[in-house]
Write an enzyme that holds these catalytic residues in place. Structure first.
Site, PDB file in Angstrom:
ATOM      1  N   SER A 250      -4.437  -3.208   1.278  1.00  0.00           N
ATOM      2  CA  SER A 250      -4.900  -1.870   1.630  1.00  0.00           C
ATOM      3  C   SER A 250      -5.246  -1.057   0.385  1.00  0.00           C
ATOM      4  CB  SER A 250      -3.835  -1.202   2.517  1.00  0.00           C
ATOM      5  OG  SER A 250      -4.341  -0.075   3.170  1.00  0.00           O
ATOM      6  N   CYS A 251      -4.522   0.009   0.108  1.00  0.00           N
ATOM      7  CA  CYS A 251      -4.865   0.852  -1.045  1.00  0.00           C
ATOM      8  C   CYS A 251      -4.415   0.259  -2.372  1.00  0.00           C
ATOM      9  CB  CYS A 251      -4.278   2.243  -0.869  1.00  0.00           C
ATOM     10  SG  CYS A 251      -4.942   3.110   0.576  1.00  0.00           S
TER      11      CYS A 251
ATOM     12  N   ASP B 232      -9.697  -5.531  11.739  1.00  0.00           N
ATOM     13  CA  ASP B 232      -8.985  -4.418  11.102  1.00  0.00           C
ATOM     14  C   ASP B 232      -9.419  -3.109  11.761  1.00  0.00           C
ATOM     15  OD1 ASP B 232      -7.993  -2.469   9.255  1.00  0.00           O
ATOM     16  OD2 ASP B 232      -8.071  -3.949   7.640  1.00  0.00           O
TER      17      ASP B 232
ATOM     18  N   THR C 163       0.828  -1.202   0.000  1.00  0.00           N
ATOM     19  CA  THR C 163       0.000   0.000   0.000  1.00  0.00           C
ATOM     20  C   THR C 163       0.867   1.259   0.000  1.00  0.00           C
ATOM     21  OG1 THR C 163      -1.905   1.069   1.052  1.00  0.00           O
ATOM     22  CG2 THR C 163      -0.198   0.207   2.515  1.00  0.00           C
TER      23      THR C 163
ATOM     24  N   HIS D 127      -4.902  -5.284  10.337  1.00  0.00           N
ATOM     25  CA  HIS D 127      -4.839  -4.793   8.956  1.00  0.00           C
ATOM     26  C   HIS D 127      -3.736  -5.492   8.166  1.00  0.00           C
ATOM     27  CE1 HIS D 127      -5.755  -2.004   5.760  1.00  0.00           C
ATOM     28  NE2 HIS D 127      -4.520  -1.538   5.723  1.00  0.00           N
ATOM     29  N   LYS D 128      -2.697  -5.927   8.856  1.00  0.00           N
ATOM     30  CA  LYS D 128      -1.548  -6.563   8.209  1.00  0.00           C
ATOM     31  C   LYS D 128      -1.615  -8.078   8.382  1.00  0.00           C
ATOM     32  CE  LYS D 128       0.127  -2.577   7.008  1.00  0.00           C
ATOM     33  NZ  LYS D 128       0.087  -2.163   5.587  1.00  0.00           N
TER      34      LYS D 128
END
Length: 258
Positions: free
Chosen positions: A80-81, A208, A11, A236-237
């Site tokens: 993510s992004c 998350d 990300t 999140h990871k």
């Protein structure tokens, strides 16, 4: 078991280093794995102020796919992004992508502007804690907002359950990045013929703390992936906190689509 070529995309503000646990786990299973630094990320020598758009930021992935031998396909995994990188790549090199895997990731659609999921993310999670913001003017005169992710945000929202060592590594190597939101808002929609046609797999956890559960459920409902995996626990990871679980899921993706 089927083996595949996985291409791992980090990300914004991060680098290929974020995959340091998942890459060898996949390689032990016999897969080929390429982890790329995007422009002005990781050890890429460019600075974010030299990058004019998310498409330019995606250049290393696009160049990699351009050079991929005809007939060879890869599975792109974006965290993510990086779902935006997958969409950009699929619109240009759809014949070289066996599937896109969205790992706690933005899942853009082909109906709205490419900035749509970014806007929804920022509505869901508007306060990025101690993140610092900067601006520069790109080559077309657009004002681009960049960010340096704050250490509190990193620890409490991104690397929530990661080890102290993983968090310290992130603090040391994190770089400025950008969502290029206003440029994405003016970009043509992603196409049905390209991005819309690839197989999409979504991996997420309700633990998350930045891509919150309601936002992730909304994404899944908005643009239904071919397969959804919900990992129990983690953060999140997931590639760091649930490495073996993610590797197992990616084996299933290879079995289905490679």
């Amino acid at each position: 078991m089927v083996t595949a070529h996985f291409v791992l995309i980090h990300t914004i503000c991060h680098g290929a280093w974020i995959w340091h646990k998942l890459k060898p786990a996949l390689e032990r299973a016999g897969h080929k794995v390429t982890a790329l630094d995007m422009a002005a990320s990781g050890i890429d020598p460019r600075q974010i102020e030299q990058i004019n758009s998310f498409d330019e930021y995606s250049e290393p992935l696009l160049t990699f796919l351009e050079k991929l031998p005809q007939g060879e396909k890869v599975i792109i995994v974006g965290e993510s992004c990086a779902g935006l990188n997958i969409a950009i790549a699929a619109d240009r090199y759809v014949d070289k992508i066996a599937a896109g895997v969205f790992h706690n990731s933005l899942l853009p659609d082909t109906v709205h502007s490419p900035s749509y999921t970014v806007e929804k993310l920022l509505e869901s999670f508007p306060d990025w804690r101690d993140t610092e913001y900067f601006t520069f003017t790109n080559i077309t005169g657009e004002t681009i907002t960049t960010m340096k992710l704050g250490f509190v945000l990193l620890r409490e929202n991104l690397f929530t359950k990661c080890t102290d060592g993983e968090y310290e590594l992130a603090k040391m190597v994190m770089r400025k990045g950008s969502l290029f939101q206003n440029v994405l808002a003016q970009r043509p929609k992603f196409t049905e013929k390209g991005y819309g046609s690839i197989k999409k797999v979504y991996i997420w956890t309700d633990q998350d703390k930045i891509f919150l559960p309601d936002f992730q459920r909304w994404q899944i409902a908005n643009y239904k992936p071919d397969k959804v995996y919900q990992v129990q626990g983690g953060d999140h990871k997931l590639q760091l906190t649930k490495t073996e679980e993610v590797a197992h899921i990616l084996q299933e993706v290879a079995d289905a689509y490679a």
